[in-house]
Motif scaffolding. Structure first.
Motif, short mmCIF file in Angstrom:
data_model
loop_
_atom_site.label_atom_id
_atom_site.label_comp_id
_atom_site.label_asym_id
_atom_site.label_seq_id
_atom_site.Cartn_x
_atom_site.Cartn_y
_atom_site.Cartn_z
N MET A 271 32.47 64.52 8.60
CA MET A 271 33.56 63.60 8.43
C MET A 271 34.12 63.71 7.03
O MET A 271 34.00 62.81 6.23
CB MET A 271 33.11 62.18 8.70
CG MET A 271 32.65 61.99 10.11
SD MET A 271 32.01 60.36 10.41
CE MET A 271 30.58 60.34 9.38
N PRO A 272 34.65 64.85 6.72
CA PRO A 272 35.10 65.08 5.35
C PRO A 272 36.36 64.31 4.98
O PRO A 272 37.14 63.90 5.84
CB PRO A 272 35.37 66.58 5.31
CG PRO A 272 35.63 66.95 6.72
CD PRO A 272 34.84 66.00 7.57
N VAL B 62 39.12 71.54 8.74
CA VAL B 62 37.77 71.24 8.26
C VAL B 62 36.88 70.77 9.40
O VAL B 62 35.73 71.19 9.52
CB VAL B 62 37.79 70.24 7.10
CG1 VAL B 62 36.37 69.90 6.65
CG2 VAL B 62 38.58 70.82 5.92
N MET B 63 37.40 69.94 10.27
CA MET B 63 36.61 69.48 11.42
C MET B 63 36.21 70.66 12.29
O MET B 63 35.07 70.75 12.76
CB MET B 63 37.39 68.45 12.22
CG MET B 63 36.56 67.74 13.26
SD MET B 63 37.48 66.39 14.02
CE MET B 63 36.63 66.28 15.58
N GLY B 64 37.13 71.60 12.49
CA GLY B 64 36.83 72.78 13.31
C GLY B 64 35.79 73.68 12.66
O GLY B 64 34.88 74.17 13.33
N ASN C 56 37.46 59.66 11.30
CA ASN C 56 36.93 59.63 9.94
C ASN C 56 36.99 60.98 9.23
O ASN C 56 36.31 61.17 8.22
CB ASN C 56 35.51 59.09 9.95
CG ASN C 56 35.48 57.64 10.37
OD1 ASN C 56 35.98 56.78 9.66
ND2 ASN C 56 34.95 57.36 11.55
N THR C 57 37.78 61.89 9.73
CA THR C 57 38.08 63.14 9.03
C THR C 57 39.55 63.04 8.65
O THR C 57 40.41 62.98 9.53
CB THR C 57 37.83 64.36 9.92
OG1 THR C 57 36.46 64.37 10.32
CG2 THR C 57 38.16 65.65 9.19
N VAL D 286 34.99 80.42 5.14
CA VAL D 286 36.03 80.24 6.15
C VAL D 286 36.94 79.06 5.81
O VAL D 286 38.17 79.17 5.89
CB VAL D 286 35.42 80.07 7.56
CG1 VAL D 286 36.47 79.66 8.58
CG2 VAL D 286 34.73 81.36 7.99
N VAL D 287 36.35 77.93 5.42
CA VAL D 287 37.18 76.75 5.17
C VAL D 287 38.09 76.96 3.97
O VAL D 287 39.25 76.56 4.00
CB VAL D 287 36.32 75.46 5.05
CG1 VAL D 287 35.69 75.31 3.69
CG2 VAL D 287 37.15 74.25 5.40
#
Length: 143
Positions: A1-2, A27-29, A42-43, A83-84
């Motif tokens: 949950m960044p 980021v969630m992916g 919450n992301t 990757v991110v």
């Protein structure tokens, strides 16, 4: 949950709200968390548009972008970090319509201390977050 903070010069992005959502999706992916409300709600990304001249490097250049990603401890292993950073950088350059922006985008990956991820009025440990996610998945019927 960044939590993602994007710092850009005012006017760089035609649709900052679209970029914010895209960064959160990326980021969630990359984290590969379950697609459940706990994570979707919450992301989030926050776009900070700074006035012209507010960003400078040592040479006085002002055409940089900063992206800071705060995650819970251990959320991104080395492969996911690579990757991110790549995907966030490319997404901002594309949204700005400037492919050379990849050379002027700084990405900072930071982790909250164990027990330092506040959500729902409580400072959660990683184990507590995992437990909350499992409980939500169970309520959703194993989604």
């Amino acid at each position: 949950m960044p939590m993602i903070d994007l710092y850009v010069t005012e006017g760089l992005l035609a649709e900052p709200q679209v970029v914010a959502r895209r960064l959160a999706e990326i980021v969630m992916g990359v984290e590969q968390v379950p697609d459940i409300p706990m994570f979707r709600k919450n992301t989030a990304a926050f776009v900070h548009e700074l006035p012209s001249g507010a960003i400078r490097n040592v040479d006085g250049d002002h055409d940089h972008v900063r992206i800071q990603v705060l995650t819970n401890a251990g959320a991104l292993d080395r492969a996911k970090q690579i990757v991110v950073v790549e995907q966030l950088t490319e997404a901002v350059a594309k949204a700005a319509g400037d492919p050379t922006l990849v050379d002027r985008t700084w990405v900072l990956l930071t982790e909250a201390a164990e027990g330092g991820w506040g959500l729902w009025g409580h400072a959660h440990t990683n184990d507590e977050l995992v437990g909350a996610a499992r409980a939500e998945i169970a309520k959703l019927g194993g989604a």
